[in-house]
Scaffold this motif. Sequence first.
Motif, PDB file in Angstrom:
ATOM      1  N   SER A   6       7.493  59.134  47.284  1.00  0.00           N
ATOM      2  CA  SER A   6       7.342  58.043  46.317  1.00  0.00           C
ATOM      3  C   SER A   6       8.637  57.343  45.910  1.00  0.00           C
ATOM      4  O   SER A   6       8.642  56.137  45.658  1.00  0.00           O
ATOM      5  N   PHE A   7       9.747  58.087  45.821  1.00  0.00           N
ATOM      6  CA  PHE A   7      10.988  57.529  45.278  1.00  0.00           C
ATOM      7  C   PHE A   7      12.111  57.603  46.314  1.00  0.00           C
ATOM      8  O   PHE A   7      12.279  58.613  46.980  1.00  0.00           O
ATOM      9  N   VAL A   8      12.897  56.541  46.409  1.00  0.00           N
ATOM     10  CA  VAL A   8      14.003  56.469  47.368  1.00  0.00           C
ATOM     11  C   VAL A   8      15.303  56.874  46.674  1.00  0.00           C
ATOM     12  O   VAL A   8      15.681  56.295  45.662  1.00  0.00           O
ATOM     13  N   SER A   9      15.981  57.870  47.253  1.00  0.00           N
ATOM     14  CA  SER A   9      17.278  58.303  46.719  1.00  0.00           C
ATOM     15  C   SER A   9      18.421  57.515  47.339  1.00  0.00           C
ATOM     16  O   SER A   9      19.443  57.299  46.706  1.00  0.00           O
ATOM     17  N   CYS A  10      18.265  57.138  48.600  1.00  0.00           N
ATOM     18  CA  CYS A  10      19.280  56.318  49.254  1.00  0.00           C
ATOM     19  C   CYS A  10      18.688  55.692  50.507  1.00  0.00           C
ATOM     20  O   CYS A  10      17.800  56.258  51.124  1.00  0.00           O
ATOM     21  N   PRO A  11      19.190  54.531  50.881  1.00  0.00           N
ATOM     22  CA  PRO A  11      18.735  53.924  52.127  1.00  0.00           C
ATOM     23  C   PRO A  11      19.377  54.638  53.320  1.00  0.00           C
ATOM     24  O   PRO A  11      20.426  55.288  53.178  1.00  0.00           O
ATOM     25  N   LEU A  12      18.757  54.525  54.480  1.00  0.00           N
ATOM     26  CA  LEU A  12      19.291  55.181  55.677  1.00  0.00           C
ATOM     27  C   LEU A  12      20.720  54.753  55.983  1.00  0.00           C
ATOM     28  O   LEU A  12      21.507  55.536  56.491  1.00  0.00           O
ATOM     29  N   GLU A  13      21.069  53.519  55.674  1.00  0.00           N
ATOM     30  CA  GLU A  13      22.415  53.014  55.970  1.00  0.00           C
ATOM     31  C   GLU A  13      23.505  53.818  55.274  1.00  0.00           C
ATOM     32  O   GLU A  13      24.665  53.766  55.654  1.00  0.00           O
ATOM     33  N   THR A  14      23.151  54.539  54.224  1.00  0.00           N
ATOM     34  CA  THR A  14      24.116  55.327  53.464  1.00  0.00           C
ATOM     35  C   THR A  14      24.511  56.607  54.207  1.00  0.00           C
ATOM     36  O   THR A  14      25.601  57.127  54.020  1.00  0.00           O
ATOM     37  N   LEU A  15      23.635  57.086  55.064  1.00  0.00           N
ATOM     38  CA  LEU A  15      23.853  58.364  55.737  1.00  0.00           C
ATOM     39  C   LEU A  15      24.735  58.212  56.966  1.00  0.00           C
ATOM     40  O   LEU A  15      24.674  57.209  57.668  1.00  0.00           O
ATOM     41  N   THR A  16      25.546  59.221  57.213  1.00  0.00           N
ATOM     42  CA  THR A  16      26.359  59.242  58.429  1.00  0.00           C
ATOM     43  C   THR A  16      25.907  60.346  59.373  1.00  0.00           C
ATOM     44  O   THR A  16      26.073  60.223  60.579  1.00  0.00           O
ATOM     45  N   HIS A  17      25.339  61.428  58.837  1.00  0.00           N
ATOM     46  CA  HIS A  17      24.919  62.575  59.647  1.00  0.00           C
ATOM     47  C   HIS A  17      23.600  63.146  59.131  1.00  0.00           C
ATOM     48  O   HIS A  17      23.397  63.226  57.920  1.00  0.00           O
ATOM     49  N   ILE A  18      22.756  63.552  60.061  1.00  0.00           N
ATOM     50  CA  ILE A  18      21.533  64.285  59.725  1.00  0.00           C
ATOM     51  C   ILE A  18      21.543  65.573  60.544  1.00  0.00           C
ATOM     52  O   ILE A  18      21.760  65.541  61.760  1.00  0.00           O
ATOM     53  N   ILE A  19      21.321  66.677  59.874  1.00  0.00           N
ATOM     54  CA  ILE A  19      21.204  67.967  60.543  1.00  0.00           C
ATOM     55  C   ILE A  19      19.742  68.381  60.453  1.00  0.00           C
ATOM     56  O   ILE A  19      19.169  68.414  59.365  1.00  0.00           O
ATOM     57  N   THR A  20      19.138  68.651  61.610  1.00  0.00           N
ATOM     58  CA  THR A  20      17.738  69.029  61.655  1.00  0.00           C
ATOM     59  C   THR A  20      17.531  70.043  62.773  1.00  0.00           C
ATOM     60  O   THR A  20      18.481  70.428  63.454  1.00  0.00           O
ATOM     61  N   ASP A  21      16.289  70.435  62.976  1.00  0.00           N
ATOM     62  CA  ASP A  21      16.006  71.404  64.035  1.00  0.00           C
ATOM     63  C   ASP A  21      15.460  70.709  65.277  1.00  0.00           C
ATOM     64  O   ASP A  21      15.210  69.505  65.279  1.00  0.00           O
ATOM     65  N   GLU A  22      15.286  71.493  66.319  1.00  0.00           N
ATOM     66  CA  GLU A  22      14.873  70.947  67.613  1.00  0.00           C
ATOM     67  C   GLU A  22      13.438  70.435  67.629  1.00  0.00           C
ATOM     68  O   GLU A  22      13.041  69.730  68.548  1.00  0.00           O
ATOM     69  N   LYS A  23      12.658  70.721  66.593  1.00  0.00           N
ATOM     70  CA  LYS A  23      11.270  70.268  66.530  1.00  0.00           C
ATOM     71  C   LYS A  23      11.121  68.880  65.892  1.00  0.00           C
ATOM     72  O   LYS A  23      10.023  68.351  65.809  1.00  0.00           O
ATOM     73  N   ALA A  24      12.222  68.275  65.481  1.00  0.00           N
ATOM     74  CA  ALA A  24      12.157  66.953  64.847  1.00  0.00           C
ATOM     75  C   ALA A  24      11.593  65.927  65.822  1.00  0.00           C
ATOM     76  O   ALA A  24      11.873  65.970  67.026  1.00  0.00           O
TER      77      ALA A  24
ATOM     78  N   LEU B 216      20.522  67.560  55.262  1.00  0.00           N
ATOM     79  CA  LEU B 216      19.940  68.687  55.979  1.00  0.00           C
ATOM     80  C   LEU B 216      18.435  68.649  55.744  1.00  0.00           C
ATOM     81  O   LEU B 216      17.980  68.720  54.600  1.00  0.00           O
ATOM     82  N   ALA B 217      17.666  68.482  56.816  1.00  0.00           N
ATOM     83  CA  ALA B 217      16.209  68.388  56.684  1.00  0.00           C
ATOM     84  C   ALA B 217      15.549  68.974  57.930  1.00  0.00           C
ATOM     85  O   ALA B 217      15.896  68.598  59.044  1.00  0.00           O
ATOM     86  N   ASP B 218      14.612  69.879  57.727  1.00  0.00           N
ATOM     87  CA  ASP B 218      13.912  70.425  58.882  1.00  0.00           C
ATOM     88  C   ASP B 218      12.900  69.413  59.410  1.00  0.00           C
ATOM     89  O   ASP B 218      12.686  68.355  58.816  1.00  0.00           O
ATOM     90  N   HIS B 219      12.292  69.722  60.538  1.00  0.00           N
ATOM     91  CA  HIS B 219      11.398  68.786  61.223  1.00  0.00           C
ATOM     92  C   HIS B 219      10.207  68.361  60.373  1.00  0.00           C
ATOM     93  O   HIS B 219       9.661  67.292  60.579  1.00  0.00           O
ATOM     94  N   LYS B 220       9.823  69.175  59.398  1.00  0.00           N
ATOM     95  CA  LYS B 220       8.683  68.817  58.549  1.00  0.00           C
ATOM     96  C   LYS B 220       9.005  67.665  57.606  1.00  0.00           C
ATOM     97  O   LYS B 220       8.114  67.006  57.093  1.00  0.00           O
ATOM     98  N   LYS B 221      10.283  67.398  57.378  1.00  0.00           N
ATOM     99  CA  LYS B 221      10.671  66.316  56.469  1.00  0.00           C
ATOM    100  C   LYS B 221      11.087  65.046  57.198  1.00  0.00           C
ATOM    101  O   LYS B 221      11.057  63.963  56.622  1.00  0.00           O
ATOM    102  N   ILE B 222      11.461  65.167  58.462  1.00  0.00           N
ATOM    103  CA  ILE B 222      11.898  64.010  59.240  1.00  0.00           C
ATOM    104  C   ILE B 222      10.697  63.090  59.475  1.00  0.00           C
ATOM    105  O   ILE B 222       9.657  63.511  59.968  1.00  0.00           O
ATOM    106  N   GLY B 223      10.844  61.828  59.100  1.00  0.00           N
ATOM    107  CA  GLY B 223       9.782  60.850  59.304  1.00  0.00           C
ATOM    108  C   GLY B 223       8.771  60.783  58.168  1.00  0.00           C
ATOM    109  O   GLY B 223       7.887  59.943  58.180  1.00  0.00           O
ATOM    110  N   LYS B 224       8.902  61.643  57.178  1.00  0.00           N
ATOM    111  CA  LYS B 224       7.988  61.632  56.031  1.00  0.00           C
ATOM    112  C   LYS B 224       8.574  60.749  54.934  1.00  0.00           C
ATOM    113  O   LYS B 224       9.777  60.698  54.730  1.00  0.00           O
ATOM    114  N   THR B 225       7.709  60.054  54.219  1.00  0.00           N
ATOM    115  CA  THR B 225       8.146  59.194  53.124  1.00  0.00           C
ATOM    116  C   THR B 225       7.476  59.648  51.834  1.00  0.00           C
ATOM    117  O   THR B 225       6.276  59.906  51.812  1.00  0.00           O
TER     118      THR B 225
END
Length: 76
Positions: free
Chosen positions: A37-55, A26-35
Amino acid sequence: MTTDILNEVKINEAMLHRCVEKAYILADHKKIGKTCSFVSCPLETLTHIITDEKADKSEVSRFIHQGIKVIQVTKE
């Protein structure tokens, strides 16, 4: 999924390893596309992202192209 707090990495990894079939982020539009310092998981690990319409539309398209289901919610 990234974070600026090193101690969060292990917590995030533990939560994702407990997912049986689906992993939701779950991440709002302010976090989508931001990187951070530390990686918790690669994108391949995720199956679903819930965000808002401003992403960012290009980021949403990139997730969909990688096989991640993106759920965008609106205020209404």
